[in-house]
Design a protein around this motif. Structure first.
Motif, PDB file in Angstrom:
ATOM      1  N   ARG A   1      66.802  73.952  62.021  1.00  0.00           N
ATOM      2  CA  ARG A   1      67.504  73.444  63.199  1.00  0.00           C
ATOM      3  C   ARG A   1      68.752  74.260  63.502  1.00  0.00           C
TER       4      ARG A   1
ATOM      5  N   ARG B   1      49.552  65.785  67.828  1.00  0.00           N
ATOM      6  CA  ARG B   1      50.701  64.881  67.794  1.00  0.00           C
ATOM      7  C   ARG B   1      51.905  65.389  68.599  1.00  0.00           C
TER       8      ARG B   1
ATOM      9  N   LYS C   1      65.918  72.911  54.015  1.00  0.00           N
ATOM     10  CA  LYS C   1      64.943  73.602  54.886  1.00  0.00           C
ATOM     11  C   LYS C   1      64.990  73.035  56.304  1.00  0.00           C
ATOM     12  N   SER C   2      64.952  71.723  56.426  1.00  0.00           N
ATOM     13  CA  SER C   2      64.955  71.107  57.761  1.00  0.00           C
ATOM     14  C   SER C   2      66.226  71.474  58.529  1.00  0.00           C
TER      15      SER C   2
ATOM     16  N   ILE D   1      59.222  61.486  52.260  1.00  0.00           N
ATOM     17  CA  ILE D   1      57.858  61.925  52.549  1.00  0.00           C
ATOM     18  C   ILE D   1      57.456  63.217  51.828  1.00  0.00           C
ATOM     19  N   ASP D   2      58.411  64.136  51.631  1.00  0.00           N
ATOM     20  CA  ASP D   2      58.050  65.404  50.978  1.00  0.00           C
ATOM     21  C   ASP D   2      58.085  65.314  49.453  1.00  0.00           C
TER      22      ASP D   2
ATOM     23  N   ARG E   1      63.564  61.513  59.507  1.00  0.00           N
ATOM     24  CA  ARG E   1      64.815  62.247  59.280  1.00  0.00           C
ATOM     25  C   ARG E   1      65.519  62.526  60.611  1.00  0.00           C
TER      26      ARG E   1
ATOM     27  N   THR F   1      57.249  72.791  60.769  1.00  0.00           N
ATOM     28  CA  THR F   1      58.465  72.531  61.543  1.00  0.00           C
ATOM     29  C   THR F   1      58.652  73.608  62.604  1.00  0.00           C
TER      30      THR F   1
ATOM     31  N   LYS G   1      49.805  67.184  55.134  1.00  0.00           N
ATOM     32  CA  LYS G   1      50.936  68.082  54.851  1.00  0.00           C
ATOM     33  C   LYS G   1      50.375  69.493  54.597  1.00  0.00           C
TER      34      LYS G   1
ATOM     35  N   ALA H   1      55.949  57.900  62.286  1.00  0.00           N
ATOM     36  CA  ALA H   1      57.353  58.255  62.039  1.00  0.00           C
ATOM     37  C   ALA H   1      57.370  59.723  61.666  1.00  0.00           C
ATOM     38  N   SER H   2      57.590  60.585  62.640  1.00  0.00           N
ATOM     39  CA  SER H   2      57.574  62.024  62.387  1.00  0.00           C
ATOM     40  C   SER H   2      58.768  62.695  63.041  1.00  0.00           C
ATOM     41  N   ALA H   3      59.598  63.343  62.207  1.00  0.00           N
ATOM     42  CA  ALA H   3      60.779  64.032  62.738  1.00  0.00           C
ATOM     43  C   ALA H   3      60.363  65.239  63.567  1.00  0.00           C
ATOM     44  N   GLN H   4      59.220  65.814  63.233  1.00  0.00           N
ATOM     45  CA  GLN H   4      58.785  67.002  63.988  1.00  0.00           C
ATOM     46  C   GLN H   4      58.356  66.597  65.395  1.00  0.00           C
TER      47      GLN H   4
ATOM     48  N   GLU I   1      50.213  60.054  55.815  1.00  0.00           N
ATOM     49  CA  GLU I   1      50.713  61.354  56.276  1.00  0.00           C
ATOM     50  C   GLU I   1      50.573  62.441  55.204  1.00  0.00           C
TER      51      GLU I   1
HETATM   52  C1  S3P Z   1      60.238  67.938  58.657  1.00  0.00           C
HETATM   53  C2  S3P Z   1      59.723  66.684  58.856  1.00  0.00           C
HETATM   54  C3  S3P Z   1      58.759  66.046  57.964  1.00  0.00           C
HETATM   55  C4  S3P Z   1      58.585  66.815  56.653  1.00  0.00           C
HETATM   56  C5  S3P Z   1      58.578  68.286  56.834  1.00  0.00           C
HETATM   57  C6  S3P Z   1      59.834  68.771  57.515  1.00  0.00           C
HETATM   58  C7  S3P Z   1      61.245  68.448  59.602  1.00  0.00           C
HETATM   59  O1  S3P Z   1      57.530  65.944  58.617  1.00  0.00           O
HETATM   60  O2  S3P Z   1      57.429  66.384  55.980  1.00  0.00           O
HETATM   61  O3  S3P Z   1      58.446  68.937  55.586  1.00  0.00           O
HETATM   62  O4  S3P Z   1      61.956  69.407  59.269  1.00  0.00           O
HETATM   63  O5  S3P Z   1      61.350  67.884  60.697  1.00  0.00           O
HETATM   64  P1  S3P Z   1      57.285  64.846  59.739  1.00  0.00           P
HETATM   65  O6  S3P Z   1      57.335  65.467  61.061  1.00  0.00           O
HETATM   66  O7  S3P Z   1      55.933  64.314  59.446  1.00  0.00           O
HETATM   67  O8  S3P Z   1      58.384  63.817  59.639  1.00  0.00           O
END
Ligand code: S3P
Length: 433
Positions: A30, A130, A25-26, A318-319, A198, A99, A346, A170-173, A342
């Protein structure tokens, strides 16, 4: 928006099969985003057709991007370059997808036009401050409900400057939103994070030609460097594979081979956790696809033991904590999950949801402020649970039901379409061996 349905799962005796899970999905989000922002044509294979990624796809169509879907399941995107998106005629609906909303906030903040992002009832409750905070520090003009912390978000784009941002989480989003905004402005934008989240954005942006450097503690991007269209092959989603990994471990007499699963180290915490619990998971056929490591995963029924989970393992899985809590319910002894606050923000509050669902099946589970404590090893009874509209809660409970003492009814089950179209069919298929 998915339908409201319910499903009944009956206990099974042994799971067997070899199959591929849907695309990551991530990485799918992207691929659509970066292909749209690139110059020239991109070809994407293995894209996840879940509702979340379809929200991203229709968002870019509404921003003027041309997309062709071929008969052999390839998506061809004609990118428009960093400055080529058009003002949308209407509100952009991100559905259930955090996302989509957070990464789009970064991209749209940098565009010289007005846009509005909204989402479903769950997404409109999730924290957007955030991303709004760091983007505002770059000069973005974003208004939202609840004192500018919740969607709908109204974005008056343009006029940004680069930033050095120290993210408290720590958040990839968050990291991706800031880097994507930074790509559109002169100068260098740097994001620091407390643990590595991630890194799909960093990998794929580099793959598309961005001038982006990852370092211990963060990433830095140079602005106004155009991306170039590419071919992307999306690997299977380890977060979807996770349900079948746990299923294979907790149902006696099982052996399942999951092919072509992404094993990026920032995502593979679930393999480490399950192996630490004593699970038999073997990685074979390791290779690389479009800059991402992949492997086949062979899982066999195992006797699990409780463990303590916290620190850097948390963002790496995390998921997966809903399904980790299911594994813990079947493991001998105590499992403690900490540093995972975190989970409260969700798709739903996943600590409260799993305590409610597993608790109602007789599991000794207590919520902690930043995690949960589970005493495993007792049989789980059947009954009825609610998914709370959260795809990962619905699927985790379906896995728990495979080794319960009687059948389990899962209410609001169609939300699995968010990330895993075909989940129920696949579950049926492995159950028949
Ligand atoms: C995601 C990042 C994660 C994850 C989410 C998808 C992404 O969240 O929980 O389902 O695709 O960047 P965070 O932003 O909290 O890391």
């Amino acid at each position: 928006m998915h339908k409201i349905e319910s499903r009944i799962i009956t206990p099974k005796n042994g799971l067997r099969g070899e199959f591929v899970v849907p695309g990551d999905k991530s990485i799918s989000h992207r691929a659509i985003m970066f292909a749209s922002l690139a110059k020239g044509e991109s070809h994407i294979r293995g894209l996840l057709r879940g509702e979340d990624c379809l929200s991203t796809l229709s968002a870019f169509k509404s921003l003027g991007i041309e997309v062709v879907e071929t008969a052999d399941d390839e998506l061809i995107i004609q990118g428009c370059g960093l400055a080529g998106l058009k003002e949308p005629h209407d509100v952009i609906d991100c559905g259930n997808s955090g996302t989509t909303m957070r990464l789009m906030s970064g991209i749209l903040s940098a565009q010289p036009f007005f846009s509005i992002l909204t989402g479903d009832q769950y997404l409109r409750k999730r924290p957007m401050g955030r991303v709004i905070d760091p983007l505002t520090s770059m000069g973005a003009k974003i208004l939202g409900r609840n004192n500018h912390t919740k969607a709908p978000l109204a974005i008056d784009g343009g006029g940004l400057k680069p930033v050095d941002y120290h993210s408290p989480i720590a958040s990839a989003q968050v990291k991706s939103a800031v880097l994507l905004a930074g790509m559109h402005v002169d100068g260098e934008t740097t994001v620091f994070e407390p643990h590595l989240s991630r890194d799909h954005s960093e990998r794929m942006l580099r793959y598309f030609g961005a001038d982006l450097e990852s370092f211990s503690g963060g990433a830095r991007v140079k602005g106004r460097v155009e991306l170039t269209g590419r071919e992307v092959v999306v690997p299977g989603d380890i977060s979807s594979a996770a349900f079948f990994l746990v299923a294979g471990l907790i149902v006696p007499n099982s052996e399942i081979l999951l092919q072509n699963v992404g094993i990026n180290p920032t995502r593979s915490g679930i393999i480490d956790i399950l192996q630490l619990m004593g699970g038999s998971i073997e990685l074979t056929n390791q290779r690389e696809l479009s800059g991402e490591p992949v492997a086949d995963l062979l899982v066999k029924s195992s006797d699990l033991s409780g463990i303590e989970i916290g620190g850097e393992l948390i963002p790496r899985a995390i998921d997966e904590f809903p399904v980790v809590s299911v594994a813990a319910a079947f493991a001998a002894g105590v499992t403690t999950i900490r540093d995972a606050k975190e989970l409260r923000v969700k798709e739903t509050d996943r600590i409260a949801a799993m305590c409610d669902c597993l608790g109602s099946l007789g599991v000794d589970i207590v919520p902690l402020e930043d995690g949960m404590r589970i005493v495993g090893g007792k049989p789980l009874c059947g009954g009825e649970v609610n998914s709370f509209g959260d795809h990962r809660i619905a699927m985790s409970m379906a896995i728990a039901a495979l080794n319960a003492t009687s059948e389990l009814k899962i209410l609001d089950s169609a939300c699995t379409e968010t990330s895993f179209p075909g989940f129920w069919e696949l579950l049926n298929q492995v159950s028949k061996g």
